[in-house]
Scaffold this motif. Structure first.
Motif, mmCIF file in Angstrom:
data_model
loop_
_atom_site.group_PDB
_atom_site.id
_atom_site.type_symbol
_atom_site.label_atom_id
_atom_site.label_comp_id
_atom_site.label_asym_id
_atom_site.label_seq_id
_atom_site.Cartn_x
_atom_site.Cartn_y
_atom_site.Cartn_z
ATOM 1 N N VAL A 345 -15.930 -7.800 1.514
ATOM 2 C CA VAL A 345 -17.291 -7.912 2.056
ATOM 3 C C VAL A 345 -17.811 -6.557 2.534
ATOM 4 N N ARG A 346 -16.992 -5.817 3.247
ATOM 5 C CA ARG A 346 -17.428 -4.571 3.887
ATOM 6 C C ARG A 346 -17.292 -3.356 2.984
ATOM 7 N N GLY A 347 -16.700 -3.529 1.831
ATOM 8 C CA GLY A 347 -16.563 -2.409 0.909
ATOM 9 C C GLY A 347 -15.333 -1.564 1.201
ATOM 10 N N LEU A 348 -15.386 -0.287 0.811
ATOM 11 C CA LEU A 348 -14.238 0.607 0.954
ATOM 12 C C LEU A 348 -14.150 1.119 2.389
ATOM 13 N N LEU A 349 -13.003 0.880 3.024
ATOM 14 C CA LEU A 349 -12.796 1.273 4.426
ATOM 15 C C LEU A 349 -11.742 2.363 4.510
ATOM 16 N N GLY A 350 -12.013 3.363 5.362
ATOM 17 C CA GLY A 350 -11.047 4.429 5.597
ATOM 18 C C GLY A 350 -9.957 3.991 6.553
ATOM 19 N N PRO A 351 -8.877 4.761 6.664
ATOM 20 C CA PRO A 351 -7.739 4.369 7.515
ATOM 21 C C PRO A 351 -8.093 4.236 8.992
ATOM 22 N N GLY A 352 -9.094 4.975 9.441
ATOM 23 C CA GLY A 352 -9.481 4.884 10.844
ATOM 24 C C GLY A 352 -9.973 3.516 11.255
ATOM 25 N N GLU A 353 -10.353 2.678 10.281
ATOM 26 C CA GLU A 353 -10.901 1.360 10.590
ATOM 27 C C GLU A 353 -9.857 0.250 10.551
ATOM 28 N N PHE A 354 -8.613 0.572 10.181
ATOM 29 C CA PHE A 354 -7.632 -0.512 10.122
ATOM 30 C C PHE A 354 -6.189 -0.090 10.407
ATOM 31 N N ILE A 355 -5.872 1.191 10.421
ATOM 32 C CA ILE A 355 -4.475 1.607 10.617
ATOM 33 C C ILE A 355 -3.952 1.200 11.990
ATOM 34 N N GLU A 356 -4.764 1.418 13.028
ATOM 35 C CA GLU A 356 -4.318 1.057 14.387
ATOM 36 C C GLU A 356 -4.045 -0.437 14.490
ATOM 37 N N LEU A 357 -4.926 -1.232 13.906
ATOM 38 C CA LEU A 357 -4.732 -2.680 13.924
ATOM 39 C C LEU A 357 -3.486 -3.070 13.129
ATOM 40 N N ALA A 358 -3.280 -2.418 11.998
ATOM 41 C CA ALA A 358 -2.088 -2.706 11.192
ATOM 42 C C ALA A 358 -0.822 -2.378 11.960
ATOM 43 N N GLU A 359 -0.849 -1.283 12.736
ATOM 44 C CA GLU A 359 0.309 -0.931 13.576
ATOM 45 C C GLU A 359 0.550 -2.009 14.623
ATOM 46 N N THR A 360 -0.526 -2.460 15.270
ATOM 47 C CA THR A 360 -0.398 -3.490 16.309
ATOM 48 C C THR A 360 0.191 -4.773 15.752
ATOM 49 N N LEU A 361 -0.207 -5.136 14.533
ATOM 50 C CA LEU A 361 0.259 -6.377 13.913
ATOM 51 C C LEU A 361 1.620 -6.229 13.247
ATOM 52 N N GLY A 362 2.168 -5.022 13.255
ATOM 53 C CA GLY A 362 3.478 -4.813 12.633
ATOM 54 C C GLY A 362 3.424 -4.803 11.116
ATOM 55 N N LEU A 363 2.261 -4.447 10.543
ATOM 56 C CA LEU A 363 2.100 -4.459 9.086
ATOM 57 C C LEU A 363 2.348 -3.094 8.448
ATOM 58 N N MET A 364 2.428 -2.045 9.270
ATOM 59 C CA MET A 364 2.510 -0.702 8.707
ATOM 60 C C MET A 364 3.796 -0.421 7.927
ATOM 61 N N PRO A 365 4.960 -0.941 8.330
ATOM 62 C CA PRO A 365 6.151 -0.654 7.515
ATOM 63 C C PRO A 365 5.977 -1.081 6.053
ATOM 64 N N GLY A 366 5.449 -2.286 5.844
ATOM 65 C CA GLY A 366 5.236 -2.758 4.479
ATOM 66 C C GLY A 366 4.153 -1.981 3.768
ATOM 67 N N LEU A 367 3.034 -1.728 4.452
ATOM 68 C CA LEU A 367 1.915 -0.999 3.850
ATOM 69 C C LEU A 367 2.306 0.455 3.578
ATOM 70 N N GLY A 368 2.987 1.077 4.545
ATOM 71 C CA GLY A 368 3.388 2.472 4.373
ATOM 72 C C GLY A 368 4.352 2.656 3.212
ATOM 73 N N LEU A 369 5.281 1.717 3.059
ATOM 74 C CA LEU A 369 6.232 1.805 1.952
ATOM 75 C C LEU A 369 5.515 1.645 0.612
ATOM 76 N N TRP A 370 4.514 0.765 0.563
ATOM 77 C CA TRP A 370 3.747 0.582 -0.669
ATOM 78 C C TRP A 370 2.992 1.863 -1.033
ATOM 79 N N VAL A 371 2.360 2.504 -0.038
ATOM 80 C CA VAL A 371 1.647 3.762 -0.287
ATOM 81 C C VAL A 371 2.616 4.824 -0.792
ATOM 82 N N LEU A 372 3.783 4.913 -0.165
ATOM 83 C CA LEU A 372 4.788 5.898 -0.578
ATOM 84 C C LEU A 372 5.180 5.698 -2.041
ATOM 85 N N ARG A 373 5.423 4.470 -2.425
ATOM 86 C CA ARG A 373 5.840 4.181 -3.803
ATOM 87 C C ARG A 373 4.716 4.500 -4.798
ATOM 88 N N GLU A 374 3.483 4.097 -4.449
ATOM 89 C CA GLU A 374 2.347 4.373 -5.327
ATOM 90 C C GLU A 374 2.142 5.875 -5.510
#
Length: 559
Positions: A345-374
């Motif tokens: 809905v909101r289009g392309l979002l930069g890391p400043g709009e979701f990284i902190e929330l992803a850290e709070t929710l404990g999602l960064m290990p999975g997301l970070g590993l995916w970015v590393l592999r890509e």
């Protein structure tokens, strides 16, 4: 009384059985024991009566009306014989006995029914109390609160209705430390103190656990609810003695107020619960009134959390790459991988709009590993035409604290085939300084793989300068604020020069961030900064666009 009722039931059952056998005996009397009756016919008659009686008794357990069939048949038979003038005195006496048994049975049944009605009335009263009362504290329960709140809103007219939700802070600790008996006593005292601070027409209920609610109907103004809440909070903080133990516990409270019948009970309670959540979030032990603005922010955050979890499940993310250039020839020698969220809905979002929330929710290990592999897989493709091409990938705080980080990075390098010295792992100064000893250990472990380590935003964490030698770092990235300040100072006196000098002292490769124009690039060249990145050279772009840039770069370089 209950025991007497049971005895009466047994007697009634015995009378029922007697009535069945007596009725069958009356039916068999005349045909079997006429003038020619003898011992044989007497035995046959008794046997038949016993067998038939046993069958009727058994059937009556399932179909109670069956027990009246022998009685009805006996009465009809007696009436027919009397009409024909064929009844004997013995038969008349037997019919009288059967009739007497029936009367006794009706008498017992009447008394049994009266006892049963009394028992049912008592049971209904008990059930009604259980349905609306909390057994521990004697307060109303959720059902009573909902019932009274609906009535209050219907009868509110133009007055105000308030709901105050209380929750004891640290109640679980009381149970764990002093036992559940102490916890129960605390709940009882809380109930008493709540009752002592409200009006007669107010409702106090226990919703469950250590959560209580107060309903204040027909208020003239909002301030009354605040006054009652403050008074209760003050009273609840008074210590109490349980088994010679002095226990003190605070509470948090949330208030919701409506005018007339504007809101329904569920909405009013939900708003009070939201206000209570904010009270807890603000440090506990305080009262907060429902705030629509904070509620909207919380609701948006919950939506963002849900969207982010869905995004990770559906992998709505993509990696963009910003070139890192050699300042001498302004050729791209590497990239920094930056994650983007393609929000539906909101289009392309930069890391400043979701990284902190992803850290709070404990999602960064999975997301970070995916970015590393890509990023590593893509770098291997670029290295086919650009040998030694580097890729920088950011580490999150949760990744850095993961004991599996080194193994995960090693597995990605093995799976993609990227040379370890082509991978640069970035972390911020603030992350490294959180636990310097642990950071040094983790980074040292990563260095055994052959990868390089970069310290991002270098110079912003001033205390790190004295500890820089303790970290196994290869690259420092000069913060963009120092690069921007070069406009306002002379080249030789700039902060950027000082930071570059520190980097050289520790034999670290510097990379300037946030280069916006040619003037900044020129000043950095004069300061002998080898590499830089920023909008002056290129913005972050998808892999396909960067591939095109590298192709054009190779074509120009080959001329």
């Amino acid at each position: 009384m209950e025991r007497f009722g049971k005895v009466l039931d047994r007697v009634r059952r015995g009378v029922d059985i007697t009535m069945i056998f007596a009725s069958l005996l009356a039916l068999a009397w005349t045909p079997l024991l006429g003038p020619q009756g003898g011992a044989l016919r007497w035995s046959v008659m008794l046997g038949a009566v016993a067998l038939a009686g046993a069958v009727v008794v058994r059937l009556s357990r399932r179909w109670p009306l069956v027990q009246y069939a022998p009685v009805s048949a006996a009465v009809v038979a007696a009436g027919v014989q009397t009409a024909l003038g064929d009844s004997s005195p013995a038969m008349i006496w037997l019919i009288l006995i059967v009739t007497a048994v029936i009367l006794v049975r009706q008498f017992l049944g009447s008394h049994t029914n009266q006892g049963l009605m009394r028992d049912l009335t008592r049971q209904r009263a008990i059930l009604a109390r259980q349905a609306f009362r909390d057994p521990l504290t004697g307060l109303g329960n959720r059902a009573m609160f909902m019932d009274h709140a609906k009535d209050a809103l219907e009868d509110a007219d133009d007055t105000k209705t308030a709901v105050i939700l209380f929750d004891l802070d640290g109640f679980k600790g009381i149970n764990d430390t002093y036992g559940h008996a102490a916890g129960d006593e605390l709940l009882k005292v809380t109930a008493d103190r709540l009752n002592a601070n409200v009006r007669a027409n107010d409702t106090v209920s226990r919703l469950g656990g250590d959560e209580f609610v107060v309903l204040l109907p027909r208020l003239a103004d909002d301030q009354t609810a605040d006054t009652v809440a403050d008074r209760i909070m003050h009273d609840l903080q008074k210590p109490l003695t349980v088994d010679d133990l002095m226990i003190s516990v605070r509470a948090s409270a949330g208030i919701s107020i409506t005018q007339g019948g504007t809101l329904d009970v569920d909405t009013l309670l939900r708003e009070a619960d939201e206000a209570l959540y904010h009270a807890k979030d603000d440090g506990k032990g305080v009262v907060r009134r429902f705030d629509p603005v904070r509620f909207a922010e919380s609701a948006q955050r919950r939506r963002d959390e849900s969207d982010l979890r869905r995004a990770l499940a559906e992998m709505q993310f993509e990696v963009h790459y910003q070139p890192i250039v050699d300042l001498n020839g302004e050729l791209a020698v590497g990239v920094e991988a930056l994650v983007r969220w393609r929000h539906p809905v909101r289009g392309l979002l930069g890391p400043g709009e979701f990284i902190e929330l992803a850290e709070t929710l404990g999602l960064m290990p999975g997301l970070g590993l995916w970015v590393l592999r890509e990023a590593c897989a893509q770098a291997v493709v670029w290295q086919q035409d650009n040998p030694g091409f580097k890729v920088n990938v950011n580490l999150s705080a949760t990744q850095l604290s993961s004991p599996e980080l080194t193994d995960e990075v090693g597995a990605v390098l093995a799976d993609t085939g990227l040379p370890p010295n082509s991978l640069v792992l970035e972390l911020t100064e603030s992350m490294a300084l959180t636990d310097l000893t642990e950071s040094a250990r983790v980074l040292g472990s990563l260095k055994t793989l052959g990868v390089r380590i970069a310290l991002d935003d270098f110079g912003t964490g001033f205390s790190s300068l004295s500890h820089l030698g303790a970290l196994p770092v290869d690259v420092v990235k000069i913060d963009k604020s120092f690069v921007a300040a070069m406009r306002e100072t002379t080249a030789n006196g700039s902060v950027a020069e000082a930071v570059l000098q520190i980097a050289r002292t520790f034999n670290l490769a510097p990379v300037a961030e946030g280069v916006e124009d040619e003037m900044q690039a020129t000043l950095l060249r004069e300061l002998a900064c080898a590499e830089a990145q920023g909008y002056h050279f290129a913005r972050p772009m998808p892999a396909a666009e960067l591939t095109g840039l590298l192709i054009r770069q190779s074509a120009l370089h080959s001329r």
